[in-house]
Design a protein around this motif. Structure first.
Motif, mmCIF file in Angstrom:
data_model
loop_
_atom_site.group_PDB
_atom_site.id
_atom_site.type_symbol
_atom_site.label_atom_id
_atom_site.label_comp_id
_atom_site.label_asym_id
_atom_site.label_seq_id
_atom_site.Cartn_x
_atom_site.Cartn_y
_atom_site.Cartn_z
ATOM 1 N N ASP A 64 43.646 -19.206 48.652
ATOM 2 C CA ASP A 64 43.205 -20.470 48.057
ATOM 3 C C ASP A 64 42.310 -21.274 48.995
ATOM 4 O O ASP A 64 41.498 -22.080 48.552
ATOM 5 N N HIS A 65 42.461 -21.060 50.301
ATOM 6 C CA HIS A 65 41.636 -21.793 51.264
ATOM 7 C C HIS A 65 40.279 -21.123 51.497
ATOM 8 O O HIS A 65 39.324 -21.772 51.933
ATOM 9 N N GLU A 66 40.176 -19.855 51.188
ATOM 10 C CA GLU A 66 38.935 -19.123 51.446
ATOM 11 C C GLU A 66 37.739 -19.846 50.825
ATOM 12 O O GLU A 66 37.749 -20.213 49.657
ATOM 13 N N GLY A 67 36.719 -20.090 51.646
ATOM 14 C CA GLY A 67 35.507 -20.752 51.197
ATOM 15 C C GLY A 67 35.588 -22.264 51.152
ATOM 16 O O GLY A 67 34.608 -22.934 50.839
ATOM 17 N N ARG A 68 36.738 -22.842 51.459
ATOM 18 C CA ARG A 68 36.910 -24.308 51.412
ATOM 19 C C ARG A 68 36.514 -24.985 52.716
ATOM 20 O O ARG A 68 36.324 -26.197 52.745
#
Length: 179
Positions: free
Chosen positions: A120-124
């Motif tokens: 869910d954090h990937e790319g944030r």
């Protein structure tokens, strides 16, 4: 008597304001000894009978709720656990000490929750995250205040509460614990 530190969460934020003197007084009534606060953000050093830190966490959260009428979480660790949180943080040598944190948790993170957090954090954002024993290690590479990797974001994915401290604060606390 062993020395411990309690890292309190949600203290001196929102409506959960109290002075460290008020907290110290409440803890003294609970027969904790050698109480000392470090930085006014909910870091309390104390001595108490040798026991598992999980039970102490529950006891301290109850004291705050009973005396001050708000819910909190207290991550209690002994000196060896604080030292390990510093030494085992994989980002401590490559990130800035004020941006590299240990997020102390009230339980272990299971693999499924950790995988969800990473996905869910990937790319944030540029933050780096690693799993440790009852903690997460985080490098807030561009700053904590602007990060989208918030405590709520993390807790919703891993299903456990936590409270973070940076490397500078942890070293200061450990130095005091070992005096």
């Amino acid at each position: 008597m062993p020395r411990y530190v309690a890292f309190f969460a949600s203290m001196n934020v929102g409506g959960n304001r109290l002075t460290m003197a008020e907290l110290r007084e409440a803890l003294e009534r609970a027969e904790l000894e050698d109480i000392e606060t470090v930085v006014a953000s909910g870091n309390v050093l104390f001595s108490y009978d040798d026991r598992p830190t999980d039970g102490l966490s529950e006891m301290l959260a109850f004291i705050v709720k009973d005396h001050f009428r708000f819910e909190t979480f207290a991550a209690v660790r002994n000196a060896a656990e604080v030292r390990a949180a510093i030494e085992n943080n994989p980002f401590r040598d490559t990130g800035e000490e004020k941006l590299v944190h240990t997020l102390f948790l009230d339980g272990e993170v299971d693999e499924e929750g950790f995988a969800k957090l990473l996905a869910d954090h990937e790319g944030r954002g540029p933050e780096r995250i690693a799993k440790g024993p009852r903690c997460l290690y985080i490098d807030y590479a561009e700053g904590v205040g602007t990060s989208r990797l918030t405590g709520d974001f993390i807790e919703r994915r891993i299903g456990t509460r936590g409270t973070a401290r940076n490397m500078r604060s942890l070293q200061r606390i450990l130095d005091k614990m070992e005096e």
